[in-house]
Scaffold this motif. Structure first.
Motif, PDB file in Angstrom:
ATOM      1  N   ARG A 291       0.924  -1.282   0.061  1.00  0.00           N
ATOM      2  CA  ARG A 291       0.046  -0.158   0.055  1.00  0.00           C
ATOM      3  C   ARG A 291       0.781   1.309  -0.106  1.00  0.00           C
ATOM      4  NH1 ARG A 291      -5.337  -1.226   1.448  1.00  0.00           N
ATOM      5  NH2 ARG A 291      -5.718  -3.069   0.841  1.00  0.00           N
ATOM      6  N   HIS A 292       0.479   2.394  -0.312  1.00  0.00           N
ATOM      7  CA  HIS A 292       0.984   3.477  -0.249  1.00  0.00           C
ATOM      8  C   HIS A 292      -0.014   4.547   0.598  1.00  0.00           C
ATOM      9  CE1 HIS A 292       3.523   7.170  -1.171  1.00  0.00           C
ATOM     10  NE2 HIS A 292       2.358   7.715  -1.705  1.00  0.00           N
ATOM     11  N   TYR A 293       0.602   5.360   1.365  1.00  0.00           N
ATOM     12  CA  TYR A 293      -0.084   6.225   2.099  1.00  0.00           C
ATOM     13  C   TYR A 293       0.541   7.563   1.698  1.00  0.00           C
ATOM     14  CZ  TYR A 293      -1.848   1.974   4.284  1.00  0.00           C
ATOM     15  OH  TYR A 293      -2.204   0.837   4.588  1.00  0.00           O
ATOM     16  N   ASP A 294      -0.289   8.837   1.721  1.00  0.00           N
ATOM     17  CA  ASP A 294       0.333   9.999   1.463  1.00  0.00           C
ATOM     18  C   ASP A 294       0.843  10.580   2.826  1.00  0.00           C
ATOM     19  OD1 ASP A 294       0.009   9.712  -1.109  1.00  0.00           O
ATOM     20  OD2 ASP A 294      -1.834  10.026  -1.255  1.00  0.00           O
ATOM     21  N   VAL A 295       1.398  10.252   3.534  1.00  0.00           N
ATOM     22  CA  VAL A 295       1.816  10.636   4.913  1.00  0.00           C
ATOM     23  C   VAL A 295       3.138  10.136   4.921  1.00  0.00           C
ATOM     24  CG1 VAL A 295      -0.488  10.942   6.010  1.00  0.00           C
ATOM     25  CG2 VAL A 295       0.728   8.987   6.295  1.00  0.00           C
ATOM     26  N   ALA A 296       3.970  10.774   5.940  1.00  0.00           N
ATOM     27  CA  ALA A 296       5.337  10.529   6.222  1.00  0.00           C
ATOM     28  C   ALA A 296       5.199   9.097   7.162  1.00  0.00           C
ATOM     29  CB  ALA A 296       6.045  11.779   7.109  1.00  0.00           C
ATOM     30  N   PRO A 297       6.381   8.285   6.857  1.00  0.00           N
ATOM     31  CA  PRO A 297       6.854   7.266   7.610  1.00  0.00           C
ATOM     32  C   PRO A 297       6.363   7.270   9.192  1.00  0.00           C
ATOM     33  CG  PRO A 297       8.395   7.439   6.032  1.00  0.00           C
ATOM     34  CD  PRO A 297       7.595   8.800   6.032  1.00  0.00           C
ATOM     35  N   ALA A 298       6.680   8.453   9.805  1.00  0.00           N
ATOM     36  CA  ALA A 298       6.525   8.733  11.090  1.00  0.00           C
ATOM     37  C   ALA A 298       5.116   8.640  11.570  1.00  0.00           C
ATOM     38  CB  ALA A 298       7.204   9.963  11.645  1.00  0.00           C
ATOM     39  N   ARG A 299       4.233   9.186  10.626  1.00  0.00           N
ATOM     40  CA  ARG A 299       2.803   9.115  10.930  1.00  0.00           C
ATOM     41  C   ARG A 299       2.173   7.952  10.751  1.00  0.00           C
ATOM     42  NH1 ARG A 299      -0.660  13.590   8.464  1.00  0.00           N
ATOM     43  NH2 ARG A 299      -2.293  12.314   9.113  1.00  0.00           N
ATOM     44  N   VAL A 300       2.659   6.979   9.993  1.00  0.00           N
ATOM     45  CA  VAL A 300       2.195   5.556   9.682  1.00  0.00           C
ATOM     46  C   VAL A 300       2.620   4.603  10.776  1.00  0.00           C
ATOM     47  CG1 VAL A 300       2.178   3.452   8.196  1.00  0.00           C
ATOM     48  CG2 VAL A 300       2.060   5.689   7.389  1.00  0.00           C
ATOM     49  N   PHE A 301       4.188   5.050  11.164  1.00  0.00           N
ATOM     50  CA  PHE A 301       4.656   4.278  12.462  1.00  0.00           C
ATOM     51  C   PHE A 301       3.961   4.484  13.770  1.00  0.00           C
ATOM     52  CE2 PHE A 301       7.738   3.441  15.735  1.00  0.00           C
ATOM     53  CZ  PHE A 301       8.178   2.078  15.411  1.00  0.00           C
ATOM     54  N   ALA A 302       3.679   5.657  13.726  1.00  0.00           N
ATOM     55  CA  ALA A 302       2.823   6.116  15.124  1.00  0.00           C
ATOM     56  C   ALA A 302       1.442   5.600  15.055  1.00  0.00           C
ATOM     57  CB  ALA A 302       2.684   7.633  15.247  1.00  0.00           C
ATOM     58  N   ALA A 303       0.704   5.231  14.060  1.00  0.00           N
ATOM     59  CA  ALA A 303      -0.468   4.515  14.007  1.00  0.00           C
ATOM     60  C   ALA A 303      -0.405   3.040  14.605  1.00  0.00           C
ATOM     61  CB  ALA A 303      -1.012   4.212  12.735  1.00  0.00           C
ATOM     62  N   PHE A 304       0.716   2.286  14.502  1.00  0.00           N
ATOM     63  CA  PHE A 304       1.224   1.073  15.015  1.00  0.00           C
ATOM     64  C   PHE A 304       1.798   1.170  16.555  1.00  0.00           C
ATOM     65  CE2 PHE A 304       1.365   0.107  10.508  1.00  0.00           C
ATOM     66  CZ  PHE A 304       0.784  -1.164  10.329  1.00  0.00           C
ATOM     67  N   ALA A 305       2.450   2.121  16.564  1.00  0.00           N
ATOM     68  CA  ALA A 305       3.011   2.393  18.231  1.00  0.00           C
ATOM     69  C   ALA A 305       2.113   2.785  19.309  1.00  0.00           C
ATOM     70  CB  ALA A 305       4.278   3.225  17.826  1.00  0.00           C
TER      71      ALA A 305
END
Length: 155
Positions: free
Chosen positions: A15-29
């Motif tokens: 998948r591709h998300y139009d946000v920085a890796p930090a925001r995607v990682f935070a959704a898991f963390a």
């Protein structure tokens, strides 16, 4: 008496998300953020959700299926373990899933995050062993596709 063999299944979803890796990682963390897209649903009632997001930490998701599901009233348990975490790059977990106390699967899931322009490419690789009466890899893939769609709405 003949028992059914364990069935193995693997898949990768990109998948591709139009946000920085930090925001995607935070959704898991962040346990509250993860609960909103990973655990919450109108098909079941959450009875427990805990996420100790660190290497060696555990994750627990328990819920009771709703009336309009294939297992009305049954308890699902998904107990996991964090094996590897590299901030904004990788998360590796394993989990054991059971319905009504009967084991249905064991899984290894690797989430990889790669910067892509101003967004993030996410690769979710699932490797599983499915036992008698389990959902199998096709249905599990559908479940992960739904989860990744829900993740898109939360980042």
């Amino acid at each position: 008496m003949s028992e059914s063999p364990t069935v193995h299944g693997n898949f990768t979803i990109d998948r591709h998300y139009d946000v920085a890796p930090a925001r995607v990682f935070a959704a898991f963390a962040d346990p509250a953020k993860k609960k909103s897209w990973f655990a919450a649903s109108d098909t079941h009632e959450i009875t427990a959700f805990d996420s100790d997001f660190r290497i060696g930490g555990i994750e627990k998701l328990h819920y009771r299926f709703g009336e309009n599901t294939p297992f009305p009233g049954a308890q699902l348990t998904n107990d996991g373990y964090y094996h590897d975490i590299v901030p904004e790059r990788r998360i590796v977990t394993s989990s054991h899933m059971a319905i009504a106390g009967r084991p249905i699967s064991v899984a290894l899931v690797t989430i990889e995050l790669t910067p892509s322009g101003e967004g993030t490419d996410v690769s979710c690789t699932f490797q599983g062993a499915f036992f008698e009466g389990s959902d199998g890899a096709v249905m599990r893939r559908g479940g992960w596709e739904t989860l990744l769609d829900r993740l898109a709405l939360s980042v």
